[in-house]
Design an enzyme around this catalytic site. Structure first.
Site, PDB file in Angstrom:
ATOM      1  N   TYR A   1       0.836  -1.209   0.000  1.00 30.75           N
ATOM      2  CA  TYR A   1       0.000   0.000   0.000  1.00 30.75           C
ATOM      3  C   TYR A   1       0.868   1.255   0.000  1.00 30.75           C
ATOM      4  O   TYR A   1       1.544   1.560   0.989  1.00 30.75           O
ATOM      5  CB  TYR A   1      -0.943   0.029   1.212  1.00 30.75           C
ATOM      6  CG  TYR A   1      -1.904  -1.145   1.266  1.00 30.75           C
ATOM      7  CD1 TYR A   1      -2.368  -1.754   0.102  1.00 30.75           C
ATOM      8  CD2 TYR A   1      -2.347  -1.650   2.481  1.00 30.75           C
ATOM      9  CE1 TYR A   1      -3.243  -2.828   0.152  1.00 30.75           C
ATOM     10  CE2 TYR A   1      -3.225  -2.722   2.537  1.00 30.75           C
ATOM     11  CZ  TYR A   1      -3.664  -3.308   1.367  1.00 30.75           C
ATOM     12  OH  TYR A   1      -4.526  -4.368   1.418  1.00 30.75           O
TER      13      TYR A   1
ATOM     14  N   HIS B   1      -0.244 -11.962   0.477  1.00 32.61           N
ATOM     15  CA  HIS B   1      -1.081 -10.915  -0.128  1.00 32.61           C
ATOM     16  C   HIS B   1      -1.466 -11.222  -1.580  1.00 32.61           C
ATOM     17  O   HIS B   1      -0.618 -11.225  -2.460  1.00 32.61           O
ATOM     18  CB  HIS B   1      -0.306  -9.587  -0.069  1.00 32.61           C
ATOM     19  CG  HIS B   1      -1.138  -8.373  -0.323  1.00 32.61           C
ATOM     20  ND1 HIS B   1      -0.657  -7.094  -0.147  1.00 32.61           N
ATOM     21  CD2 HIS B   1      -2.423  -8.225  -0.734  1.00 32.61           C
ATOM     22  CE1 HIS B   1      -1.607  -6.225  -0.447  1.00 32.61           C
ATOM     23  NE2 HIS B   1      -2.684  -6.886  -0.805  1.00 32.61           N
TER      24      HIS B   1
END
Ligand code: NAD
Length: 323
Positions: free
Chosen positions: A63, A128
């Site tokens: 992110y 992820h």
């Protein structure tokens, strides 16, 4: 805004023994994923989250190219909250440079994440978006590497995340029971797409904790609409826009109704919503409070469901073809 106060509901996370606030703080916006956020706003949002009883914070090195982890780390440090009072999850295997689920990379990754978060351990480390890697590598190499990290004390629990729901059964059917503690699914338990529901009995039978992210469908179910990069079809985007306009006309808030829809299923331990301001934290906690006090607004939800019916459960492709 006058705030109604009740205690934030904590829900057990599978067999982990953790109890997560039903509203979880998604920290991807702190990586400027949905537009710029100042350090001051980041710290204030996290402070407000604690004040209102949120104890669960989720981030990833991906992110904002590590920015989200750094901002969350700064905020946690600045607030000085005792480490036992909150639960942090971060991720591994997805980076700005691309995907790498090798044992070597994920083992290095946790040290980098801990440095950015300024923590000694994270509660949950999740692989992820595993649909972008080889699922067999996840089973045979990545998860065993994470088990070693568990033994070392750098992480407490292991999770996997991604969009297509079949990735979860693929992995969970192939790892020894109790190896994967948590799954994080996104965009599959909201008013427009509730397909995660069918998987909940299976996950429960395995004692796997369920985190459901993106209750606002990554901005589709907001008045401002989704960011530029949103992968939904034009049809889905315009249906959600019509639903938002319908709510506005009725004096309702589509984001509040969407939060309440996701929060209503108690087999979901935490509804992870991305937040970048004190106001959003207050609104999302208020959605939970009002749900606990007054129940769902069935009529308004039915109105939205009718508008979204032609696109119900429509999703988008994600990942690579598995061999
Ligand atoms: P979301 O559905 O939570 O939507 C976030 C957007 O809605 C942001 O623009 C935010 O500013 C806005 N918003 C939040 N509260 C609002 C309110 N009350 N009114 C109006 N707008 C509001 O999507 P998300 O942020 O992508 O998902 C939540 C979190 O879940 C992420 O931050 C991340 O931590 C996690 N997540 C993980 C994965 C994964 O692991 N693959 C995928 C998606 C999300």
């Amino acid at each position: 805004m006058a705030l109604l106060r009740t205690k934030m509901e904590l829900r057990p996370l599978g067999n982990t023994g953790l109890r997560l606030s039903c509203v979880g703080f998604g920290a991807s916006p702190l990586g400027n994923v949905f537009g710029p956020v100042s350090e001051n706003d980041a710290v204030s949002s996290v402070r407000e989250a604690f004040r209102l009883g949120i104890n669960f914070f989720d981030t990833s090195p991906f992110y904002g190219g590590t920015l989200s982890e750094k901002m969350l780390g700064k905020a946690l440090k600045a607030l000085g909250v005792p480490r036992n009072d909150y639960i942090v999850s971060t991720k591994c295997g997805r980076y700005n440079e691309g995907f790498d689920f090798s044992a070597e990379r994920v083992t290095r990754s946790i040290d980098e994440s801990l440095a950015r978060l300024q923590l000694d351990y994270v509660d949950i480390l999740q692989c992820h978006d595993i649909e972008f890697g080889s699922l067999d590598q996840i089973v045979n190499e990545t998860i065993p590497a994470l088990q070693k990290l568990k033994e070392s004390g750098k992480i407490r629990f292991i999770g996997i995340t991604g969009l297509p729901l079949e990735i979860f059964t693929y992995v969970l059917d192939r790892v020894p029971p109790g190896t994967v503690d948590v799954i994080l699914s996104y965009c599959h338990y909201s008013i427009n797409d509730s397909t995660l529901e069918d998987l909940l009995p299976y996950l429960k039978s395995k004692g796997v904790g369920v985190i459901s992210a993106s209750p606002l469908a990554m901005g589709l179910l907001t008045d401002n609409g989704p960011p530029e990069w949103h992968p939904a079809s034009p049809e889905l985007k315009s249906a959600c826009q019509a639903a938002a306009a319908y709510c506005k006309e009725k004096g309702k808030n589509i984001s509040k109704l969407a939060m309440q829809y996701s929060l209503s299923n108690k087999d979901i331990s935490s509804v992870l919503v991305g937040m970048n301001s004190v106001r959003q934290v207050e609104e999302n906690v208020a959605a939970a409070t009002e749900l606990a006090l007054f129940g769902k607004d069935q009529e308004a939800v039915a109105g939205i469901e009718a508008i979204l019916q032609p696109v119900k459960n429509q999703t988008w492709p994600s990942g690579i073809k598995q061999s």
